[in-house]
Enzyme design. Structure first.
Site, PDB file in Angstrom:
ATOM      1  N   GLN A   1      43.216 -29.217  20.415  1.00  0.00           N
ATOM      2  CA  GLN A   1      42.410 -29.104  19.196  1.00  0.00           C
ATOM      3  C   GLN A   1      41.169 -30.006  19.296  1.00  0.00           C
ATOM      4  O   GLN A   1      40.073 -29.620  18.881  1.00  0.00           O
ATOM      5  CB  GLN A   1      43.304 -29.478  18.008  1.00  0.00           C
ATOM      6  CG  GLN A   1      42.809 -29.022  16.668  1.00  0.00           C
ATOM      7  CD  GLN A   1      42.554 -27.522  16.582  1.00  0.00           C
ATOM      8  OE1 GLN A   1      43.252 -26.727  17.213  1.00  0.00           O
ATOM      9  NE2 GLN A   1      41.524 -27.151  15.827  1.00  0.00           N
TER      10      GLN A   1
ATOM     11  N   GLU B   1      48.935 -16.333   5.480  1.00  0.00           N
ATOM     12  CA  GLU B   1      47.882 -17.234   5.002  1.00  0.00           C
ATOM     13  C   GLU B   1      47.248 -17.813   6.258  1.00  0.00           C
ATOM     14  O   GLU B   1      47.904 -18.514   7.023  1.00  0.00           O
ATOM     15  CB  GLU B   1      48.469 -18.300   4.082  1.00  0.00           C
ATOM     16  CG  GLU B   1      47.429 -18.898   3.155  1.00  0.00           C
ATOM     17  CD  GLU B   1      46.852 -20.189   3.679  1.00  0.00           C
ATOM     18  OE1 GLU B   1      45.650 -20.181   4.074  1.00  0.00           O
ATOM     19  OE2 GLU B   1      47.568 -21.191   3.713  1.00  0.00           O
TER      20      GLU B   1
ATOM     21  N   ASN C   1      49.798 -28.823   9.726  1.00  0.00           N
ATOM     22  CA  ASN C   1      48.866 -29.636   8.917  1.00  0.00           C
ATOM     23  C   ASN C   1      49.437 -30.061   7.565  1.00  0.00           C
ATOM     24  O   ASN C   1      49.030 -31.072   7.007  1.00  0.00           O
ATOM     25  CB  ASN C   1      47.512 -28.927   8.763  1.00  0.00           C
ATOM     26  CG  ASN C   1      47.589 -27.661   7.947  1.00  0.00           C
ATOM     27  OD1 ASN C   1      48.658 -27.062   7.831  1.00  0.00           O
ATOM     28  ND2 ASN C   1      46.470 -27.249   7.394  1.00  0.00           N
TER      29      ASN C   1
ATOM     30  N   GLU D   1      51.227 -17.131  -2.011  1.00  0.00           N
ATOM     31  CA  GLU D   1      52.340 -18.072  -2.120  1.00  0.00           C
ATOM     32  C   GLU D   1      51.861 -19.192  -3.041  1.00  0.00           C
ATOM     33  O   GLU D   1      50.671 -19.451  -3.128  1.00  0.00           O
ATOM     34  CB  GLU D   1      52.746 -18.543  -0.723  1.00  0.00           C
ATOM     35  CG  GLU D   1      53.272 -17.352   0.096  1.00  0.00           C
ATOM     36  CD  GLU D   1      53.846 -17.728   1.452  1.00  0.00           C
ATOM     37  OE1 GLU D   1      53.879 -18.904   1.798  1.00  0.00           O
ATOM     38  OE2 GLU D   1      54.265 -16.794   2.164  1.00  0.00           O
TER      39      GLU D   1
ATOM     40  N   GLY E   1      48.262 -14.764  13.150  1.00  0.00           N
ATOM     41  CA  GLY E   1      48.657 -13.971  11.980  1.00  0.00           C
ATOM     42  C   GLY E   1      48.417 -12.486  12.198  1.00  0.00           C
ATOM     43  O   GLY E   1      49.277 -11.650  11.883  1.00  0.00           O
TER      44      GLY E   1
ATOM     45  N   CYS F   1      43.337 -25.503   5.886  1.00  0.00           N
ATOM     46  CA  CYS F   1      42.779 -24.143   5.729  1.00  0.00           C
ATOM     47  C   CYS F   1      41.755 -24.152   4.614  1.00  0.00           C
ATOM     48  O   CYS F   1      40.851 -23.327   4.596  1.00  0.00           O
ATOM     49  CB  CYS F   1      43.854 -23.155   5.333  1.00  0.00           C
ATOM     50  SG  CYS F   1      45.273 -23.232   6.351  1.00  0.00           S
TER      51      CYS F   1
HETATM   52  C1  UN1 Z   1      46.485 -25.512   4.061  1.00  0.00           C
HETATM   53  O1  UN1 Z   1      45.607 -26.145   4.598  1.00  0.00           O
HETATM   54  O2  UN1 Z   1      47.005 -24.532   4.613  1.00  0.00           O
HETATM   55  O3  UN1 Z   1      44.888 -26.885  -1.400  1.00  0.00           O
HETATM   56  C2  UN1 Z   1      47.106 -25.869   2.795  1.00  0.00           C
HETATM   57  C3  UN1 Z   1      45.083 -27.747  -0.531  1.00  0.00           C
HETATM   58  C4  UN1 Z   1      46.506 -28.142  -0.207  1.00  0.00           C
HETATM   59  C5  UN1 Z   1      47.135 -27.152   0.715  1.00  0.00           C
HETATM   60  C6  UN1 Z   1      46.345 -26.805   1.926  1.00  0.00           C
HETATM   61  N1  UN1 Z   1      47.275 -28.218  -1.429  1.00  0.00           N
HETATM   62  O4  UN1 Z   1      44.182 -28.290   0.061  1.00  0.00           O
END
Ligand code: UN1
Length: 495
Positions: A331, A250, A152, A464, A233, A284
């Protein structure tokens, strides 16, 4: 014929040692072939780890600011290739071109940030309780780091992991997501061209299932950094724990936006649209639950459904697309499956709720922006990560209930709170359970210099991004120098 992706081991592009199945990646927005590769096998992992291990001996001795200079070399290349890579990203994984440029920009920002951190001391001098004795800490590399990244953020996330790992003197074996292998190749090309010595950065491609176990349990891999699903994970955690490997995870999220009765609803609406439907909800950090105070609930649901129902869904290369294709058919089916679950659970569909198939959509994986109201906090659509453009609205009677509902999930990556009451905003920032907490802003869009990661099933305590990424990719050594010429006994001689 599309471009082929090979493994990159010890400074060379090499074919798999095995007979791996041919894998073909197609543009999820129109079915055009993007690249092809062969599935790697364990012998390729072994070769990549061996190269990284051999390179570590010299690489760890290179002064940290010198390593940082190579990162600055790479940023020139990323800047030069930004548009070309962003264009590829819209085709390989489907995000709109403006967001793809942002993804590459995140790597540029990370390069500057980490190159600067490479000149920082990263230690303390600590006064001793005894005379003629000096104590200080220093950071040392871990060794070979396995970097396993999702599709992503196919350039940004590899940059979050590679740059800090490299600046701290580690060597790497990179396993990009199988859906974005060509971008993984671009990333590896850039680091190679920047002048990192052979063996310092290696790449192995293909599905994780056949090679993942070997990579994460390899005796010469000191550290695993993984961003992806909670299921994968936690499986990695179970495999690496008995081996006592450093592991930075993560994983999933179920991020809420809380909207209080005194919130600026227009602001909240546009923030929710962006953080829920941007990247087709495939972040995420994406919002998937809106928790709304009962006094403004009906009004907000109406505003949301009106706007979400009109968002333009289209190929990422069309600048008018608000969001693009879903990354793959599996998906897409999962998203639709959750929508059916929501309907069965009794949620009310306000808009969307279907795969888009007509006209230009026919050749790709597209899903309409979907809003459910009448969602109860325990419904599966309010508990489980969907990773798509599906939003659940939950009505609450007051602040206490809002916080309770917001925290009532197994995840804790990002939370957001909208109110004009400054005291309540501060309380919420304390009481929401998450690694990131936004006030009067949506749940997405973290900057590279801030610690990034989550509580509960989102992570395992590492961050991270920000200065904390250095902790994930280094060991601390405390050095104690006694120049008294005597045997000095701490806790005894001075008491
Ligand atoms: C993710 O979806 O794993 O904060 C990362 C954010 C982006 C990174 C997302 N800078 O939405």
């Amino acid at each position: 014929m599309s471009e082929e992706v090979l493994n990159f081991i010890n400074g060379q592009w090499v074919a798999t040692k095995g007979k791996g199945e041919k894998l073909v990646r197609k543009d999820p927005g129109n079915g055009d072939e993007i690249c092809h590769m062969r599935q790697s096998d364990n012998a390729d992992v072994d070769a990549a780890v061996a190269a990284a291990k051999a390179a570590f001996a010299d690489w760890k001795k290179v002064p940290r600011p010198e390593r940082a200079k190579l990162i600055l070399n790479s940023v020139e290349i990323v800047r030069r290739r930004k548009e070309e890579i962003a264009q590829l990203m819209t085709r390989e994984m489907g995000k709109p071109i403006a967001e793809a440029r942002g993804d590459v920009q995140e790597a540029i920002d990370m390069a500057y940030y980490i190159a600067a951190e490479g000149r920082r001391g990263w230690g303390w001098q600590i006064p001793s309780e005894l005379p003629n004795k000096r104590m200080y800490t220093m950071r040392q590399p871990l060794g070979v780091c396995a970097l396993i990244t999702p599709w992503n953020f196919p350039i940004a996330i590899p940059s979050w992991k590679s740059y800090p790992a490299l600046v701290m003197g580690n060597t790497c074996v990179f396993k990009p997501a199988e859906d974005t292998t060509l971008l993984g190749k671009r990333w590896t090309e850039i680091l190679h061209e920047s002048g990192f010595p052979k063996g310092v950065f290696n790449m192995v491609v293909g599905h994780g299932a056949p090679i993942g176990d070997r990579l994460v349990t390899h005796p010469d891999v000191a550290m695993v950094s993984f961003t992806g699903s909670t299921t994968t994970g936690l499986a990695i955690a179970a495999k690496t724990a008995p081996l006592n490997k450093r592991l930075s995870l993560e994983m999933g999220g179920k991020n809420p936006v809380v909207i209080m009765d005194d919130a600026d609803l227009e602001l909240a609406l546009h923030a929710v649209l962006w953080c829920s439907f941007g990247t087709s909800g495939q972040r995420c950090t994406a919002c998937s639950r809106v928790i709304v105070h009962e006094k403004v609930h009906d009004k907000f649901v109406k505003m949301l459904a009106d706007h979400a129902g009109r968002l333009k869904v289209g190929h990422g290369s069309d600048p008018a697309s608000f969001f693009g294709a879903i990354v793959n058919e599996k998906q897409l089916a999962k998203i639709d499956g959750y929508v059916q679950i929501g309907l069965k659970e009794g949620a009310r569909l306000e808009c969307g709720g279907k795969v888009l198939k007509d006209g230009a959509y026919a050749k790709g994986n597209y899903y309409a922006a979907t809003v459910f109201s009448n969602v109860r906090p325990d419904m599966r659509i309010a508990q489980e990560e969907i990773f798509g453009p599906v939003l659940s609205v939950i009505k609450v009677k007051d602040y206490e209930e809002a916080i309770r509902v917001a925290n009532h999930v197994a995840y804790g990556l990002s939370t957001s709170f909208f109110s004009r009451d400054v005291n309540l905003c501060h309380r919420a920032s304390e009481e929401l359970e998450s690694g990131l907490c936004y006030i009067n802003a949506g749940t997405t869009g973290a900057e590279v210099s801030t610690p990034f990661g989550g509580w509960k099933n989102t992570g395992n305590g590492h961050r991270e991004g920000g200065p904390t990424v250095i902790d994930a990719f280094s060991e601390i050594k405390t050095v104690i120098i006694d120049y008294s010429g005597k045997v000095q006994k701490a806790q005894i001689d001075n008491n």
